[in-house]
Design an enzyme around this catalytic site. Structure first.
Site, PDB file in Angstrom:
ATOM      1  N   GLU A  36       3.777 -20.998 -24.396  1.00 24.60           N
ATOM      2  CA  GLU A  36       4.045 -21.335 -25.800  1.00 24.60           C
ATOM      3  C   GLU A  36       4.322 -20.020 -26.527  1.00 24.60           C
ATOM      4  O   GLU A  36       3.488 -19.105 -26.490  1.00 24.60           O
ATOM      5  CB  GLU A  36       2.831 -22.028 -26.434  1.00 24.60           C
ATOM      6  CG  GLU A  36       2.622 -23.461 -25.968  1.00 24.60           C
ATOM      7  CD  GLU A  36       1.434 -24.135 -26.671  1.00 24.60           C
ATOM      8  OE1 GLU A  36       1.578 -25.279 -27.098  1.00 24.60           O
ATOM      9  OE2 GLU A  36       0.361 -23.510 -26.788  1.00 24.60           O
ATOM     10  N   ASN A  79      -3.077 -27.175 -26.726  1.00 24.61           N
ATOM     11  CA  ASN A  79      -4.527 -27.298 -26.930  1.00 24.61           C
ATOM     12  C   ASN A  79      -4.887 -28.311 -28.010  1.00 24.61           C
ATOM     13  O   ASN A  79      -5.972 -28.889 -27.993  1.00 24.61           O
ATOM     14  CB  ASN A  79      -5.138 -25.933 -27.255  1.00 24.61           C
ATOM     15  CG  ASN A  79      -5.257 -25.081 -26.008  1.00 24.61           C
ATOM     16  OD1 ASN A  79      -5.178 -25.595 -24.896  1.00 24.61           O
ATOM     17  ND2 ASN A  79      -5.443 -23.788 -26.182  1.00 24.61           N
ATOM     18  N   HIS A 136       1.351 -17.655 -25.308  1.00 27.51           N
ATOM     19  CA  HIS A 136       0.205 -18.417 -24.821  1.00 27.51           C
ATOM     20  C   HIS A 136       0.466 -18.965 -23.411  1.00 27.51           C
ATOM     21  O   HIS A 136       1.288 -19.853 -23.230  1.00 27.51           O
ATOM     22  CB  HIS A 136      -0.109 -19.560 -25.807  1.00 27.51           C
ATOM     23  CG  HIS A 136      -1.334 -20.323 -25.456  1.00 27.51           C
ATOM     24  ND1 HIS A 136      -1.474 -21.666 -25.681  1.00 27.51           N
ATOM     25  CD2 HIS A 136      -2.495 -19.925 -24.860  1.00 27.51           C
ATOM     26  CE1 HIS A 136      -2.658 -22.054 -25.257  1.00 27.51           C
ATOM     27  NE2 HIS A 136      -3.292 -21.024 -24.752  1.00 27.51           N
ATOM     28  N   SER A 162      -5.532 -18.885 -27.879  1.00 21.27           N
ATOM     29  CA  SER A 162      -5.247 -20.299 -27.653  1.00 21.27           C
ATOM     30  C   SER A 162      -5.388 -21.102 -28.934  1.00 21.27           C
ATOM     31  O   SER A 162      -5.095 -22.287 -28.951  1.00 21.27           O
ATOM     32  CB  SER A 162      -6.177 -20.846 -26.569  1.00 21.27           C
ATOM     33  OG  SER A 162      -7.497 -20.443 -26.793  1.00 21.27           O
TER      34      SER A 162
HETATM   35  N1  3HC Z   1      -3.111 -18.206  -7.786  1.00 13.98           N
HETATM   36  C1  3HC Z   1      -2.033 -18.501  -7.023  1.00 13.98           C
HETATM   37  N2  3HC Z   1      -1.726 -19.753  -6.652  1.00 13.98           N
HETATM   38  C2  3HC Z   1      -2.562 -20.726  -7.014  1.00 13.98           C
HETATM   39  C3  3HC Z   1      -3.712 -20.496  -7.808  1.00 13.98           C
HETATM   40  C4  3HC Z   1      -3.970 -19.173  -8.193  1.00 13.98           C
HETATM   41  N3  3HC Z   1      -5.016 -18.847  -8.954  1.00 13.98           N
HETATM   42  N4  3HC Z   1      -4.332 -21.687  -8.023  1.00 13.98           N
HETATM   43  C5  3HC Z   1      -3.593 -22.629  -7.391  1.00 13.98           C
HETATM   44  N5  3HC Z   1      -2.528 -22.054  -6.779  1.00 13.98           N
HETATM   45  C6  3HC Z   1      -1.449 -22.722  -6.066  1.00 13.98           C
HETATM   46  C7  3HC Z   1      -1.844 -23.107  -4.678  1.00 13.98           C
HETATM   47  O1  3HC Z   1      -1.576 -22.047  -3.779  1.00 13.98           O
HETATM   48  C8  3HC Z   1      -0.996 -24.328  -4.391  1.00 13.98           C
HETATM   49  O2  3HC Z   1       0.299 -23.948  -3.966  1.00 13.98           O
HETATM   50  P1  3HC Z   1       1.182 -24.936  -3.032  1.00 13.98           P
HETATM   51  O3  3HC Z   1       1.535 -26.126  -3.870  1.00 13.98           O
HETATM   52  O4  3HC Z   1       2.355 -24.129  -2.675  1.00 13.98           O
HETATM   53  O5  3HC Z   1       0.315 -25.276  -1.873  1.00 13.98           O
HETATM   54  C9  3HC Z   1      -0.854 -24.982  -5.749  1.00 13.98           C
HETATM   55  O6  3HC Z   1      -1.167 -23.972  -6.718  1.00 13.98           O
HETATM   56  C10 3HC Z   1      -1.801 -26.112  -5.884  1.00 13.98           C
HETATM   57  O7  3HC Z   1      -3.128 -25.627  -5.617  1.00 13.98           O
HETATM   58  P2  3HC Z   1      -4.181 -26.351  -4.670  1.00 13.98           P
HETATM   59  O8  3HC Z   1      -3.487 -27.084  -3.571  1.00 13.98           O
HETATM   60  O9  3HC Z   1      -5.254 -25.387  -4.308  1.00 13.98           O
HETATM   61  O10 3HC Z   1      -4.925 -27.361  -5.637  1.00 13.98           O
HETATM   62  P3  3HC Z   1      -4.339 -28.506  -6.489  1.00 13.98           P
HETATM   63  O11 3HC Z   1      -3.180 -29.172  -5.884  1.00 13.98           O
HETATM   64  O12 3HC Z   1      -5.545 -29.279  -6.834  1.00 13.98           O
HETATM   65  O13 3HC Z   1      -3.805 -27.766  -7.801  1.00 13.98           O
HETATM   66  C11 3HC Z   1      -4.042 -26.869  -9.960  1.00 13.98           C
HETATM   67  C12 3HC Z   1      -4.596 -26.920  -8.550  1.00 13.98           C
HETATM   68  C13 3HC Z   1      -2.701 -26.142  -9.966  1.00 13.98           C
HETATM   69  C14 3HC Z   1      -5.054 -26.066 -10.786  1.00 13.98           C
HETATM   70  C15 3HC Z   1      -3.843 -28.330 -10.505  1.00 13.98           C
HETATM   71  O14 3HC Z   1      -5.023 -29.048 -10.304  1.00 13.98           O
HETATM   72  C16 3HC Z   1      -3.459 -28.381 -11.953  1.00 13.98           C
HETATM   73  O15 3HC Z   1      -2.298 -28.237 -12.321  1.00 13.98           O
HETATM   74  N6  3HC Z   1      -4.473 -28.622 -12.843  1.00 13.98           N
HETATM   75  C17 3HC Z   1      -4.264 -28.700 -14.273  1.00 13.98           C
HETATM   76  C18 3HC Z   1      -4.218 -27.296 -14.834  1.00 13.98           C
HETATM   77  C19 3HC Z   1      -4.038 -27.307 -16.332  1.00 13.98           C
HETATM   78  O16 3HC Z   1      -3.965 -28.336 -16.996  1.00 13.98           O
HETATM   79  N7  3HC Z   1      -3.977 -26.096 -16.892  1.00 13.98           N
HETATM   80  C20 3HC Z   1      -3.860 -25.917 -18.310  1.00 13.98           C
HETATM   81  C21 3HC Z   1      -5.202 -25.549 -18.856  1.00 13.98           C
HETATM   82  S1  3HC Z   1      -5.109 -25.302 -20.595  1.00 13.98           S
HETATM   83  C22 3HC Z   1      -4.962 -23.667 -20.760  1.00 13.98           C
HETATM   84  O17 3HC Z   1      -4.965 -22.894 -19.821  1.00 13.98           O
HETATM   85  C23 3HC Z   1      -4.788 -23.170 -22.147  1.00 13.98           C
HETATM   86  C24 3HC Z   1      -5.986 -22.387 -22.600  1.00 13.98           C
HETATM   87  O18 3HC Z   1      -5.653 -21.802 -23.834  1.00 13.98           O
HETATM   88  C25 3HC Z   1      -7.232 -23.212 -22.768  1.00 13.98           C
END
Ligand code: 3HC
Length: 283
Positions: free
Chosen positions: A152, A190, A140, A119
């Site tokens: 990415e 990031n 990424h 990352s």
């Molecule tokens: N596996 C499969 N499906 C998943 C899942 C998983 N681990 N986690 C969530 N889902 C699915 C759910 O089934 C749901 O599907 P649906 O819309 O069909 O019902 C959908 O994703 C939304 O999940 P939830 O309803 O349980 O919960 P939320 O609506 O709160 O969404 C979230 C959860 C998708 C995590 C949302 O909050 C989100 O997008 N958060 C921001 C995530 C983000 O910014 N990620 C980037 C992080 S930075 C990174 O990773 C880079 C690294 O280098 C640091």
């Protein structure tokens, strides 16, 4: 080169998500970690995530079984020798990644593309640790990998055009969108996202608002799907800290200094969801 078997190094949060994404898209996957316990935990996480898709009618029971059946757990790197494509998603420490790439370079054929899910670490330095640096590239992914559409694609200085095009095409085969970014600390996401999380930690430590209110204001006032502290728990506080350290040392600007609270949370072992405790407590 057509890719059939994909090696994924690391069965943790990102590794098991990446393994799942390839398996659901029909690739055979070898998911490797340092011990059987880590591999088993990674497989369990994939199973749980696939269960969730089945319960939401997004995956059939048959496809669930088939995807899980395509993931083979392996301990150590030797089992990856015959992979056509490898994505490394080990812990975010430069020395560790350089060591893995040196070993892979000796282990696999000269045509095998070696991608890193780093990352923030320089792909150019990672590529330089191998005998064929033109086949090294950054891929990424974002957490949670099964849900997030972006990859990415990071070119090392040495990456060939053919390898870059192959990874763009593979990303599309996973149903994800590739975006080309420069090999620069934190790449694009990031560089922007983690300083925001770090700032939320400063705000929390200064008592500007309670942790849950810091999250609430960003959800309700900026329409973020989750607040920055909850997101830090999802990403892993150790990963957030490592990204800040890389931004701080590589870009040299004091605005990137890690929040002392973030450092303390990591020192205490409160690493987020993966250990059941971060800014919040999880079951
Ligand atoms: N596996 C499969 N499906 C998943 C899942 C998983 N681990 N986690 C969530 N889902 C699915 C759910 O089934 C749901 O599907 P649906 O819309 O069909 O019902 C959908 O994703 C939304 O999940 P939830 O309803 O349980 O919960 P939320 O609506 O709160 O969404 C979230 C959860 C998708 C995590 C949302 O909050 C989100 O997008 N958060 C921001 C995530 C983000 O910014 N990620 C980037 C992080 S930075 C990174 O990773 C880079 C690294 O280098 C640091």
């Amino acid at each position: 080169m057509s890719v059939k078997t994909v090696g994924v190094i690391g069965a943790g949060t990102m590794g098991n998500g990446i393994a799942q994404a390839f398996a659901v898209s029909g690739f055979s996957v070898k998911m490797s970690d340092i011990g059987q316990e880590q591999v088993d935990r990674g497989r369990k996480a994939i199973e749980k995530s696939l269960d969730r898709l089945v319960s939401k009618d997004k995956l059939s029971v048959a496809d669930h079984g088939a995807a899980l059946g395509r993931v083979e757990g392996v301990v150590g790197l030797d089992g990856l020798a015959d992979c056509d494509f490898i994505v490394e998603a080990a812990t975010e420490r430069e020395e560790l990644k350089l060591d893995i790439f040196r070993k892979l370079s000796d282990l696999v054929s000269a045509e095998t593309v070696l991608a890193s899910n780093t990352s923030s670490i320089s792909l150019t330095r990672i590529a330089a640790a191998t005998a064929n640096p033109e086949r090294v590239i950054g891929m990424h992914f974002f957490n949670p990998v099964p849900v997030m559409k972006l990859v990415e694609v990071v070119r090392a200085l040495q990456t060939s055009d053919a390898v870059f095009e192959q990874v763009e095409s593979l990303t599309r085969q996973l149903g994800k969108e590739p975006v080309a970014v420069k090999d620069s600390p934190g790449f694009a996401v990031n560089r922007i996202l983690v300083p925001m999380i770090n700032e939320a930690c400063f705000a929390c430590a200064e008592g500007i608002a309670a942790p849950e209110d810091i999250d609430k204001v960003m959800q309700m006032g900026a329409n973020h799907p989750m607040g920055p502290l909850a997101l830090a728990d999802l990403i892993g506080l150790d990963t957030c800290l490592e990204v800040m350290k890389v931004l701080h040392s590589a870009l040299g600007d004091p605005k990137y200094r890690p929040s002392p609270l973030l450092q303390q949370m990591v020192d205490a072992g409160y690493l987020g969801r993966k250990v059941g405790r971060g800014f919040y407590v999880y079951d």
